[in-house]
Design an enzyme around this catalytic site. Sequence first.
Site, mmCIF file in Angstrom:
data_model
loop_
_atom_site.group_PDB
_atom_site.id
_atom_site.type_symbol
_atom_site.label_atom_id
_atom_site.label_comp_id
_atom_site.label_asym_id
_atom_site.label_seq_id
_atom_site.Cartn_x
_atom_site.Cartn_y
_atom_site.Cartn_z
ATOM 1 N N TYR A 103 48.604 5.269 -47.584
ATOM 2 C CA TYR A 103 49.023 5.904 -46.268
ATOM 3 C C TYR A 103 47.925 6.153 -45.234
ATOM 4 C CZ TYR A 103 53.067 7.228 -49.025
ATOM 5 O OH TYR A 103 53.980 7.116 -50.090
ATOM 6 N N HIS A 363 6.249 13.672 -19.679
ATOM 7 C CA HIS A 363 7.199 14.900 -19.076
ATOM 8 C C HIS A 363 7.866 14.103 -17.870
ATOM 9 C CE1 HIS A 363 3.564 17.169 -20.627
ATOM 10 N NE2 HIS A 363 3.020 16.313 -20.064
ATOM 11 N N ASN A 377 -0.874 5.788 -20.076
ATOM 12 C CA ASN A 377 -0.458 7.117 -19.875
ATOM 13 C C ASN A 377 0.286 7.044 -18.559
ATOM 14 O OD1 ASN A 377 -1.223 10.042 -20.026
ATOM 15 N ND2 ASN A 377 -1.193 9.586 -17.982
ATOM 16 N N ALA A 380 3.561 12.870 -15.359
ATOM 17 C CA ALA A 380 4.675 13.299 -15.310
ATOM 18 C C ALA A 380 5.314 13.039 -13.997
ATOM 19 C CB ALA A 380 4.463 14.986 -15.288
#
Length: 456
Positions: A103, A363, A377, A380
């Site tokens: 089923y 960030h 690097n 931010a």
Amino acid sequence: MLNSAMSVVILAAGKGTRMYSDIPKVLHTLAGKPMVQHVIDAATKLGAAQVHLVYGHGGELLKQTLKDDKLNWVLQAEQLGTGHAMQQAAPFFSDDEDILMLYGDVPLISVETLQRLRDAKPQGGIGLLTVKLDDPSGYGRITRENGKVTGIVEHKDATDEQRQIQEINTGILIANGADLKRWLSKMTNNNAQGEYYITDIIALAYQEGREIAAVHPARISETDGVNNRLQLSRLERIYQAEQAEKLLLSGVMLRDPARFDLRGTLHCGMDVEIDANVIIEGYVTLGHRVKIGAGCIIKNSVIGDDCEISPYSVVEDAHLEAACTIGPFARLRPGAELLAGAHVGNFVEMKKARLGKGSKAGHLTYLGDAEIGDNVNIGAGTITCNYDGANKFKTVIGDDVFVGSDTQLVAPVTVGKGATIAAGTTVTRNVADNELVLSRVPQVHKQGWQRPVKKK
């Protein structure tokens, strides 16, 4: 006694009125995939020569959703009972094969239980899956004489005495194709519902002196069906609890097993730790000593040894080499690749981007369509401007580059090895190796400036 060949019939024609949905009932998902897909997968693992899917409501959507499965589609235009559904599939049965009936709304049935049922089927008889319930109300009762199964009586047709029987029919059975076709042709709809019950074949087999072997599942939940969303949610929790138990027993540390969802396949190395409210989707591999923080979603990704994904990060179709750190609140979209020791911090988004060994984007950064070298690097607020409204372009950043905060790299653009980009710079042209690049708006000083004030 086991025949060499077996096919499976999956009944999936019901509309599912109590789901209150335009979607066919069997397409509602459990653990991230349609209920019926769980049943198809079980049939495939069992080695079914052919899978017949009996459909009715929502046929086109069913076919579209299950287009990757090899199925024989059998239309049941009117839903006149389980026996009627099997009659529609009967022309496709071979006389010398066994037919297993399943089923589409019973998604937790296990391959192990079905294999035991298949092994228990007597030659010329029927293998029947039954369970005993404390409250069997609403279910068909198993009738016996001297311990032998003689038939099944539906609840609506049962006498008061028969309703005291606790052993009930699950609807799952296996029989020889030739026998099944003969019994199906003898069925009538002379019952309270006016339907053709597949259960009538049990009495027909008994009348012919055929043996009916009853088998119980390992867990009653394997045979639980779904008629409404409450039942579906309960089966979801049962399934997730079973998966969590398997992971814990295999050495994975789930900090809160009740708040973990596996919606796919998870392969784990040694000493993996997973915090609460983590969702795993698709095919995911976690290496040795991987740590996943609370609230993370990991989908179709490979996470290398010693990686740590901090809370509330989303990782989809990504590949992380060893010792990478992610998040919190990071998003790796399809095509993100981190080489060994790379770091992606909070509120950083990557898509179709490669971050080299030891490189860091700590960030508030977007890196899309980018190839970033080793020991880079990314300051931010850095953005790779990869889209002009019509086309995507690539940014290439060489090894040992320092990108200052609030930098925009307007692709297509290449930054050479060892270059330094000063904070606030918009880079529109290629940068040579070891260059310093900066763009500045002249800084203006006005002595004695009077700040505007609001009028009262």
